[in-house]
Design a protein around this motif. Structure first.
Motif, short mmCIF file in Angstrom:
data_model
loop_
_atom_site.label_atom_id
_atom_site.label_comp_id
_atom_site.label_asym_id
_atom_site.label_seq_id
_atom_site.Cartn_x
_atom_site.Cartn_y
_atom_site.Cartn_z
N LEU A 67 -12.72 0.84 -6.61
CA LEU A 67 -11.87 1.30 -7.70
C LEU A 67 -12.12 2.76 -8.04
O LEU A 67 -13.26 3.21 -8.08
CB LEU A 67 -12.12 0.44 -8.94
CG LEU A 67 -12.02 -1.09 -8.73
CD1 LEU A 67 -12.38 -1.81 -10.02
CD2 LEU A 67 -10.63 -1.48 -8.25
N THR A 100 -3.84 3.08 -14.25
CA THR A 100 -5.24 2.65 -14.18
C THR A 100 -6.04 3.34 -13.09
O THR A 100 -7.27 3.23 -13.07
CB THR A 100 -5.30 1.13 -13.93
OG1 THR A 100 -4.66 0.83 -12.69
CG2 THR A 100 -4.59 0.38 -15.04
N TYR A 146 0.81 -1.21 0.00
CA TYR A 146 0.00 0.00 0.00
C TYR A 146 0.85 1.27 0.00
O TYR A 146 1.92 1.32 0.62
CB TYR A 146 -0.92 0.02 1.22
CG TYR A 146 -1.92 -1.11 1.26
CD1 TYR A 146 -2.75 -1.36 0.18
CD2 TYR A 146 -2.02 -1.93 2.38
CE1 TYR A 146 -3.67 -2.40 0.21
CE2 TYR A 146 -2.94 -2.96 2.43
CZ TYR A 146 -3.76 -3.20 1.34
OH TYR A 146 -4.67 -4.23 1.38
N SER A 156 -15.41 -3.91 -6.73
CA SER A 156 -15.14 -5.22 -7.30
C SER A 156 -16.11 -6.21 -6.64
O SER A 156 -16.12 -6.34 -5.41
CB SER A 156 -13.69 -5.64 -7.01
OG SER A 156 -13.45 -6.96 -7.50
N VAL A 195 -4.52 1.74 0.32
CA VAL A 195 -4.70 2.20 -1.06
C VAL A 195 -3.45 1.91 -1.88
O VAL A 195 -2.32 2.10 -1.43
CB VAL A 195 -5.03 3.71 -1.12
CG1 VAL A 195 -3.91 4.55 -0.50
CG2 VAL A 195 -5.30 4.15 -2.55
N LYS A 196 -3.68 1.42 -3.10
CA LYS A 196 -2.61 1.22 -4.08
C LYS A 196 -2.85 2.23 -5.20
O LYS A 196 -3.86 2.16 -5.89
CB LYS A 196 -2.65 -0.21 -4.63
CG LYS A 196 -2.47 -1.29 -3.56
CD LYS A 196 -2.62 -2.68 -4.17
CE LYS A 196 -2.49 -3.76 -3.11
NZ LYS A 196 -2.68 -5.13 -3.67
N ARG A 197 -1.93 3.15 -5.35
CA ARG A 197 -2.08 4.20 -6.37
C ARG A 197 -1.29 3.80 -7.62
O ARG A 197 -0.11 3.50 -7.55
CB ARG A 197 -1.57 5.53 -5.82
CG ARG A 197 -2.30 5.97 -4.53
CD ARG A 197 -1.77 7.29 -4.02
NE ARG A 197 -2.39 7.64 -2.74
CZ ARG A 197 -1.72 7.92 -1.63
NH1 ARG A 197 -0.38 7.90 -1.64
NH2 ARG A 197 -2.37 8.23 -0.53
N ASP A 198 -1.97 3.81 -8.76
CA ASP A 198 -1.36 3.41 -10.01
C ASP A 198 -1.62 4.49 -11.05
O ASP A 198 -2.76 4.77 -11.40
CB ASP A 198 -1.97 2.07 -10.47
CG ASP A 198 -1.26 1.51 -11.70
OD1 ASP A 198 -0.80 2.31 -12.54
OD2 ASP A 198 -1.18 0.28 -11.83
N VAL A 229 -6.70 1.78 -6.22
CA VAL A 229 -7.48 0.67 -5.70
C VAL A 229 -7.47 0.75 -4.17
O VAL A 229 -6.40 0.72 -3.56
CB VAL A 229 -6.89 -0.69 -6.15
CG1 VAL A 229 -7.68 -1.84 -5.53
CG2 VAL A 229 -6.88 -0.79 -7.66
N GLU A 256 -8.56 -1.03 -0.75
CA GLU A 256 -8.96 -2.32 -0.18
C GLU A 256 -9.36 -2.10 1.27
O GLU A 256 -8.56 -1.64 2.08
CB GLU A 256 -7.82 -3.32 -0.30
CG GLU A 256 -7.45 -3.62 -1.74
CD GLU A 256 -6.30 -4.62 -1.88
OE1 GLU A 256 -6.05 -5.07 -3.02
OE2 GLU A 256 -5.65 -4.92 -0.85
N VAL A 316 -13.22 -4.17 -2.27
CA VAL A 316 -12.26 -3.50 -3.15
C VAL A 316 -13.01 -2.41 -3.91
O VAL A 316 -14.00 -2.68 -4.59
CB VAL A 316 -11.61 -4.49 -4.13
CG1 VAL A 316 -10.67 -3.75 -5.06
CG2 VAL A 316 -10.86 -5.58 -3.36
#
Length: 232
Positions: free
Chosen positions: A181, A164, A135, A192, A158-161, A167, A169, A179
């Motif tokens: 988005l 895309t 994260y 999700s 949080v996963k920052r990309d 995300v 969680e 999850v």
């Protein structure tokens, strides 16, 4: 004169006896204070019932401090953009880098900003990870309606990309995960879902409250601050 002398001596002995007898009366009080102090010190070695302990360590599993959930004792210390952490040892609390907000039953409470581990935000060095996780940031977010539960807080990461989007969680009380988005600009996209757990049949919607996204899945509601999704 002899009789008078005898009375004076007798009174002197009686007074001395009273003073001698009064000395032990201070000892039990001292012992009680010492016992109380010892009891208080011992209580700090375990987590009190007044606090809800979440997880097995902060910031990493096995660490001495713990994430603290919402109770009557902590409701005034919660912040949507920070994680409330408790430490039995004030020295451990000082190492977290957050703001000490109070002490409850000997436990030092620290409010740690959600992006405390994302040292690279805005500095051209990338978006760092929270130690021991995938994260970019972790925090407690407000949640309600999970299995009929009243409002409270849920642990989230949080996963920052940049390609895309983000995300988020969310760990549900009692186990399980949601999850959520977001697109690259931090706008809510969807949850999700799956047929297997029944979430695919739940209605999905979202709204805004200031700088916070309100995402709903059926009767479940999650409040996710923009700073958590996008960083600062």
């Amino acid at each position: 004169m002899k009789t008078y002398h005898f009375i004076v001596v007798a009174l002197g002995l009686l007074t001395a006896g009273c003073q001698s007898g009064s000395e032990p009366s201070t000892s039990p009080s001292s012992d009680a204070s010492a016992t109380a102090a010892a009891t208080g010190a011992a209580a700090v070695q375990s987590w009190p019932a007044s606090l809800t302990i979440v997880g097995s360590g902060f910031p990493n599993a096995g660490d001495a401090c713990r994430v603290i959930g919402e109770t009557a004792a902590t409701v005034d210390f919660l912040d949507d953009s920070a994680t409330l952490v408790g430490c039995l040892d004030a020295a451990d609390a000082a190492k977290l880098g957050g703001k000490q907000v109070g002490v409850v039953d000997g436990v030092t409470l620290v409010s740690v900003p959600a992006n405390h581990a994302a040292g690279g935000d805005g500095d051209g060095q990338g978006d760092a990870k929270v130690a021991g996780t995938d994260y970019n940031a972790t925090a407690q977010i407000r949640c309600s309606g999970v299995k009929g539960a009243a409002g409270g807080t849920c642990e989230a990461g949080v996963k920052r990309d940049g390609e895309t989007g983000a995300v988020v969680e969310v760990t549900l009380p009692g186990g399980g995960q949601r999850v959520i988005l977001f697109d690259k600009k931090g706008k809510f996209l969807t949850f999700s879902t799956a047929q297997a757990d029944g979430t695919a049949a739940m209605k999905i919607s979202s709204g805004r409250d200031g700088d916070t996204t309100i995402a709903t899945l059926g009767s479940e509601r999650y409040e996710i601050p923009d700073v958590f999704v996008q960083g600062d």
